[in-house]
Structure formats: structure tokens, C-alpha cells
Scaffold this active site. Structure first.
Site, short mmCIF file in Angstrom:
data_model
loop_
_atom_site.label_atom_id
_atom_site.label_comp_id
_atom_site.label_asym_id
_atom_site.label_seq_id
_atom_site.Cartn_x
_atom_site.Cartn_y
_atom_site.Cartn_z
N THR A 265 43.49 33.04 56.46
CA THR A 265 42.53 33.64 55.53
C THR A 265 43.25 34.15 54.28
O THR A 265 43.12 35.31 53.88
CB THR A 265 41.75 34.79 56.19
OG1 THR A 265 42.66 35.83 56.55
CG2 THR A 265 41.01 34.32 57.42
N CYS B 215 39.53 34.77 48.17
CA CYS B 215 38.13 35.12 47.90
C CYS B 215 37.72 34.69 46.50
O CYS B 215 36.62 34.17 46.29
CB CYS B 215 37.92 36.63 48.07
SG CYS B 215 38.98 37.67 47.04
N HIS C 235 38.22 42.96 39.76
CA HIS C 235 38.33 42.93 41.22
C HIS C 235 38.45 44.33 41.80
O HIS C 235 39.21 45.17 41.30
CB HIS C 235 39.56 42.09 41.61
CG HIS C 235 39.56 41.59 43.01
ND1 HIS C 235 39.68 42.43 44.11
CD2 HIS C 235 39.46 40.34 43.51
CE1 HIS C 235 39.65 41.70 45.20
NE2 HIS C 235 39.52 40.43 44.87
N THR D 122 46.59 36.84 39.07
CA THR D 122 45.78 36.20 40.11
C THR D 122 46.20 34.74 40.19
O THR D 122 46.38 34.09 39.16
CB THR D 122 44.28 36.31 39.84
OG1 THR D 122 43.58 35.57 40.86
CG2 THR D 122 43.89 35.74 38.49
#
Length: 478
Positions: free
Chosen positions: A256, A286, A313, A344
Site C-alpha cells: 500500500t 493515494c 494534502h 510528491t
């Protein structure tokens, strides 16, 4: 209508909805059929939740839709005997009203569902959560919610390090039971000391204490051929994650977090890349999951020359609550007091799932003092001209009537703010009123995303793909 007529109509719809609840439950438990209304899941929902789902459908589709329309469709499903499917009764109801070929609902439903049920695994699959942090606990909630009759994925164990607390099991149970952002767990949780487990909604979940995967033998706990979902982020490459596969009872690994040297899958975009022989897969990040489906749709329709993504975020556990040492730039400053510019990898990671975006997207992130829900701002240069109305209509259609319907949400509320998207199951939701497009080739698209729950839903979709428990969706979309 008079006040009493309005109230009477409401009571009638409420009563009809109460009749729907047991039908929804039987379809789910006995036939492995999920039902929804314009993408909003009805399984284990209250009467009010179901009525609200119908209201959402009316807002998005701009057509009247009530339980008077969907109840006959739901009843018809129970009579057809379909199994292993996800059926949107809202869309079927609207489509039936608009079609002219069939005069009876039974004939229409039989034709629409003629593709039959999905070919799913013939037995349940053990799932182990390696790590039990924010994502791990939300995945636990989703796995328990979707257990149904027990023929799909079953949460069998969680693996955590032994905590310092004397009552470690109670602490784990409490974290699953209560959540400051997502609310209380919908169900019952009991600590089973004898079996060193948590029993949640009838599911026995073994709690295994281990400092590394090498210490675990899952077969000793009755677990075999399991999918290990690693939500620790400690290992991100094939070499590190392969340690899980050496554990007796483990078969596949799902990460994940963005993976290095392994397939990064964004459901709705490149899930066809998942092969039976793949034993280690990444669910990307995400933010990558939030923006890639929208970019995919826009690439196909307009073409994208280049662009920039800025994510606003929510802070994460990686940051400090107050100023302290941190190996990363700026992240050591107090998360609850500052907006923090940071990097990011989502912009570059998009191309792992969407190769046509290679080298076309730059990105940055600003962490802000909110605990959950983020927004991505896509500033794009397209190959074709468009305007706000045309672009929004295209994105609305993609959200409701394309093979990206589970990934792309669509909002038209002038009052929408971040907390309204807590619990959203979409990977990302387009804020249509914020769209900027003035007839040229440039545009700005705003995408809200629950960076915890929406992402966890994408992880679950990928887990179903890997374990062959994914359901066919009806009605079929373009």
C-alpha cells in the site's frame, strides 16, 4: 403539495425502503451480489442512507429517481437468481424508463444481466494485514464490511510489533473500534484472550506479534495461500517484499505504497496488467490513485501536452506534531500549525500506470493542518480546445457511465468543503464548480480525495483483482 401530502409521501417511501433492506442483505449474503444506486453502495446501509443515495442520483443525473423506481428492480433481481455481481439498480431503473424495446421489467432485466455472473475464486481467500496503522485499520473495516456469506476475502490475521502497553490486545481492539476521523466501527468487537485474537462481526482475527516477516508461520494459525497486504511501507522493492513470500502460508503480497521495480497498479486504469503469475504488486499512492483516472479519461478524450499537479494534502504520521528533528526538509516543523511545502512523487508515478504521461507532469505538495481529505489541482495543457461546460459534462459522464465510474466522483455542490468527502469511496472527486476552462487548450481541474478511505477502497479493488474475487458490474458501461 400540502405539508401533510409531503409528509405522507415521505412515510410511504420510508416504508418501501424498509422492505428493500432485507432483500439487499439476502442478495449479498446468499448470492454474493452487491447493489448500489449510481455507485453508492446499499449493502449494510440504513433506510436513511438508501434514501440519500437516491437523492444523490437525482442531483447528478438531473432526473427524478425514487425507491418507487428501484424497488421493482431489486425485487426482480431476487427472482433472477443472479450470483457474483455488482448491480446498480439506480442506473437500471433509469435505463428501463428510457428504453422502448421491452414492455416488461423482467424481460429487460434478463437481457441486461445476460452476460451472467463473474468467474470468481471458488473458495474464500485468507487475507493478512501486515501492519495496523491508518490504512491497515481502514482495510480491516472494509474487509469485515464485505465478508458477506464468507466466500470472498476473509480477514484472518493482523501482524504487529508487540506494544509496550500491558493490555496490547485491548489497545488494538480500541483502535479498530474508534476512529477520530472516520467514526465508530459499525459492529461488535470482542477480545478473545484464549485464541489471542479479535472477534469482529463474527470473524476471528488472529493477532500475531512479530518484528519481521521471517518470524511468522501462518500455517500454524490455519492460514494458507494468503494475500499479505503490507501497509507498513518498510519494504518497497521486490527484494524486500519477497521476504513475505518465504513465510509458510503466504502466496501473494500487496503493497500500500509506491513500489520500486514492481508493477504499480491504479484500479480503473491499468488493472489489466495484473497477471496470475504476479506475486508482488503495488497499489501506488493515494495521490496517484486520485489523479490518474481523471488524467486517463482526459488523455483519451482531449490528449494532454503537459501539466502540473499541486496537492494540498492533510498532514500524516510522518510529520512532527511540534517542531523537532526530521530527516526530511521542512517536515520537522509542527504539522498542526503550518502549511509545509514538500515533494510528491505522484506526478512522476502517474506514468507507471499511464505511460502516455511519461515526462509530461510536474508536481509539488503542500501539507496543511487537517487530519484527512486532500485536494489535487491539475493545471493542464490539452491537445484540443474545450470549455468549462463541455469539460464538466465529459467528466460527469466519466464518473457515472464509464469504466472509471468507481474511481471518479463528481460534485456540483457550491458549499462543498474537505470534510464532506470523508468516507468517499471514489479515488478522487471532481469539483465541477471549480473547473476552469475558457475555450482554449488549457484547463484547471480540482479533485478532492479522502487520502485514507478512498485510497483504501482502491486497495480493496486491487486485492479482489489479485485474488479473483472481483465482481462483474451491471449495467455494462462504455
Amino acid at each position: 403539495m400540502s405539508r401533510e401530502q409531503v409528509f405522507s409521501a415521505w412515510k410511504q417511501r420510508e416504508a418501501l425502503t424498509e422492505k428493500m433492506v432485507p432483500l439487499i442483505g439476502v442478495l449479498f449474503r446468499d448470492q454474493n451480489v452487491e447493489t448500489s444506486v449510481f455507485g453508492r453502495l446499499l449493502v449494510k446501509r440504513s433506510v436513511i442512507d438508501i434514501l440519500k443515495a437516491h437523492r444523490f442520483g437525482r442531483q447528478i443525473e438531473e432526473t427524478e429517481l425514487t425507491v418507487d423506481d428501484t424497488y421493482p428492480v431489486l425485487k426482480g433481481l431476487t427472482e433472477l437468481g443472479i450470483k457474483n455481481a455488482h448491480v446498480d439498480i439506480g442506473k437500471l431503473a433509469v435505463n428501463y424508463r428510457q428504453q422502448t424495446e421491452y414492455s416488461d421489467l423482467a424481460g429487460y432485466l434478463k437481457n441486461e444481466l445476460s452476460a451472467g455472473e463473474s468467474e470468481v475464486a471458488d473458495q474464500a481467500t485468507d487475507v493478512v494485514l501486515y501492519g495496523f496503522g491508518r490504512i491497515g485499520r481502514l482495510l480491516a473495516r472494509l474487509l469485515l464490511e464485505q465478508t458477506g456469506g464468507g466466500s470472498g476475502m476473509r480477514l484472518s490475521a493482523i501482524v504487529v510489533r508487540k506494544g509496550k502497553a500491558e493490555f496490547d490486545l485491548e489497545k488494538r481492539a480500541s483502535l479498530l473500534r474508534r476512529d477520530s476521523v472516520h467514526g465508530a466501527f459499525k459492529g461488535n468487537i470482542v477480545v478473545d484472550y484464549e485464541n489471542h485474537a479479535l472477534i469482529a462481526n463474527g470473524n476471528m482475527i488472529k493477532v500475531i506479534f512479530a518484528s519481521s516477516p521471517e518470524e511468522v508461520d501462518y500455517t500454524k494459525h490455519g492460514i494458507n495461500n494468503a494475500l499479505i497486504i503490507d501497509n507498513t511501507g518498510m519494504w518497497r522493492d521486490k527484494e524486500g517484499l519477497s521476504i513475505h513470500l518465504k513465510c509458510p502460508g503466504a502466496k501473494k503480497v500487496l503493497l500500500t505504497a509506491p513500489g520500486k521495480g514492481i508493477k504499480n497498479i491504479v484500479m480503473g486504469v491499468n488493472q489489466s496488467d495484473v497477471l496470475d503469475e504476479d506475486s508482488i504488486i503495488s497499489a501506488a499512492s493515494c495521490t496517484t490513485n486520485a489523479i490518474t483516472p481523471v488524467l486517463k479519461a482526459m488523455c483519451d478524450e482531449y490528449g494532454i501536452e503537459n501539466g502540473h499537479v499541486e496537492t494540498i494534502h492533510s498532514f500524516t504520521n510522518d510529520q512532527n506534531l511540534i517542531d523537532n528533528y526530521h530527516k526530511g526538509d521542512r517536515r520537522g516543523r509542527a504539522a498542526t500549525l503550518n502549511m509545509v511545502i514538500t515533494e510528491t512523487g505522484a506526478a512522476k508515478a502517474v506514468s507507471k500506470a499511464l505511460p502516455e504521461m511519461e515526462g509530461k507532469l510536474t508536481g509539488n505538495s503542500i501539507r496543511v493542518p487537517t487530519p484527512n481529505v486532500s485536494i489535487a489541482i491539475l493545471n493542464l495543457n490539452l491537445k484540443k480546445e474545450t470549455n468549462k461546460e463541455e469539460l464538466n459534462e465529459f467528466l460527469r459522464n466519466a464518473a457515472q457511465h464509464s469504466n472509471l465510474q468507481k474511481q471518479i466522483g463528481y460534485s456540483i455542490s457550491p458549499e462543498a468543503v474537505s470534510t464532506d468527502f470523508v468516507g468517499s469511496r471514489s479515488a478522487g472527486t471532481v469539483d465541477a464548480l471549480a473547473t476552469i476552462a475558457e475555450g482554449g487548450k488549457s484547463c484547471v481541474v480540482y479533485i478532492w480525495y479522502d487520502n485514507e478511505f478512498g485510497y483504501s477502497c482502491q486497495v480493496m479493488r486491487l486485492a479482489k483483482q489479485m485474488t479473483k474475487h472481483a465482481l462483474a458490474t451491471f449495467p455494462l458501461e462504455a
